[in-house]
Design a protein around this motif. Structure first.
Motif, PDB file in Angstrom:
ATOM      1  N   TYR A 125      14.225 -17.415 -37.281  1.00  0.00           N
ATOM      2  CA  TYR A 125      15.253 -16.403 -37.483  1.00  0.00           C
ATOM      3  C   TYR A 125      14.925 -15.623 -38.757  1.00  0.00           C
ATOM      4  CZ  TYR A 125      17.508 -19.600 -34.238  1.00  0.00           C
ATOM      5  OH  TYR A 125      17.792 -20.413 -33.163  1.00  0.00           O
ATOM      6  N   SER A 128      16.180  -8.288 -40.299  1.00  0.00           N
ATOM      7  CA  SER A 128      15.474  -7.120 -39.795  1.00  0.00           C
ATOM      8  C   SER A 128      16.373  -5.896 -39.874  1.00  0.00           C
ATOM      9  CB  SER A 128      15.033  -7.335 -38.345  1.00  0.00           C
ATOM     10  OG  SER A 128      14.378  -6.205 -37.842  1.00  0.00           O
ATOM     11  N   ARG A 137      20.335  -9.928 -38.397  1.00  0.00           N
ATOM     12  CA  ARG A 137      19.429 -11.022 -38.053  1.00  0.00           C
ATOM     13  C   ARG A 137      18.815 -10.847 -36.670  1.00  0.00           C
ATOM     14  NH1 ARG A 137      22.024 -16.576 -40.384  1.00  0.00           N
ATOM     15  NH2 ARG A 137      22.767 -15.755 -42.360  1.00  0.00           N
ATOM     16  N   ARG A 138      17.605 -11.363 -36.563  1.00  0.00           N
ATOM     17  CA  ARG A 138      16.930 -11.421 -35.271  1.00  0.00           C
ATOM     18  C   ARG A 138      16.242 -12.768 -35.146  1.00  0.00           C
ATOM     19  NH1 ARG A 138      14.132  -5.502 -34.080  1.00  0.00           N
ATOM     20  NH2 ARG A 138      16.080  -4.362 -33.742  1.00  0.00           N
TER      21      ARG A 138
END
Length: 250
Positions: A125, A128, A137-138
């Motif tokens: 995680y 980004s 978050r990604r």
């Protein structure tokens, strides 16, 4: 080119830019007309409309590649690179605060670097971009082919992204390494709240992509006397990057 900026309707000098990891407003990764004065040296600096619509060129040197770091023992290839591509590297589980290097198909397969938030047995995680003034978050599978590898902070100690992330942690923010509006507001509040200027200055420089000791280079870009000391004139110039857009509501 003398067009009114379509973002602030204030500056007469507009520049069409395509943002990427090294030249961006605040890492929104979009293409648009934006304010900016173009200096004779080809550098860019904000117009007087304020930081939210300003354009500047990141002055940091590009950090060492994952390949160079692997050879030095400071970086690590991803599972995909090691297992499928057969690149030699010690197995490594990414940790919070590491940089993750990701291939970006949208930019001619160049790569971008982001700060890792966490990792489990299957996914990593990371922060980004920016949304609503904050980094969002990604996640990617650890086996994703787009992941090149990871760099711990110790690999590049003066990397502006790591310096900014550490500064955000000190300011009580999520350490994204992205110069978001939230970070700008926190810096402004810290300035008005009596924080040590010596503590805040490296954070600010890192937010603009400079190394923490690049005061002189910042002054040269901004047409200030290159004393190498963050004096009042230097801070006054820096303050423009943190002010709200003229005429904008709160």
């Amino acid at each position: 080119m003398k067009n009114t900026c379509t973002k602030c309707r204030y500056c007469r000098y507009a520049i069409r830019i395509s943002t990427n990891w090294s030249m961006e407003e605040f890492d929104r990764g979009e293409r648009w007309w934006a304010c900016g004065y173009i200096l004779s040296a080809g550098t860019r600096r904000p117009c007087h409309a304020g930081a939210p619509c300003s354009v500047f060129l990141f002055r940091a040197h590009r950090p060492p590649t994952i390949r160079a770091g692997v050879l030095e023992g400071t970086s690590f290839y991803s599972w995909y690179q090691r297992t499928v591509k057969g690149r030699s590297s010690d197995p490594y589980t990414p940790r919070p605060g590491d940089a993750i290097a990701i291939i970006d198909p949208g930019r001619s397969y160049d790569y971008i670097r982001r700060i890792v938030i966490d990792a489990d047995d299957t996914r990593v995680y990371y922060f980004s971009g920016a949304r609503g003034g904050r980094a969002f978050r990604r996640a990617l599978d650890l086996t994703d082919r787009l992941i090149i590898g990871y760099q711990p902070p110790a690999a590049v100690p003066d990397d502006p992204m790591f310096v900014l992330a550490d500064g955000q942690r000190r300011l009580g923010l999520a350490p994204s390494g992205i110069f978001t509006e939230e970070t700008q507001h926190a810096l402004l509040a810290a300035l008005n709240g009596g924080y040590s200027l010596t503590t805040l200055w490296p954070i600010f420089l890192a937010g603009l992509g400079y190394a923490p000791d690049d005061t002189k280079r910042f002054q040269i870009v901004e047409d200030l006397p290159p004393t190498g000391v963050a004096d009042w004139a230097t801070w006054r110039r820096a303050y423009q990057y943190l002010q709200p857009l003229k005429g904008a509501g709160t």
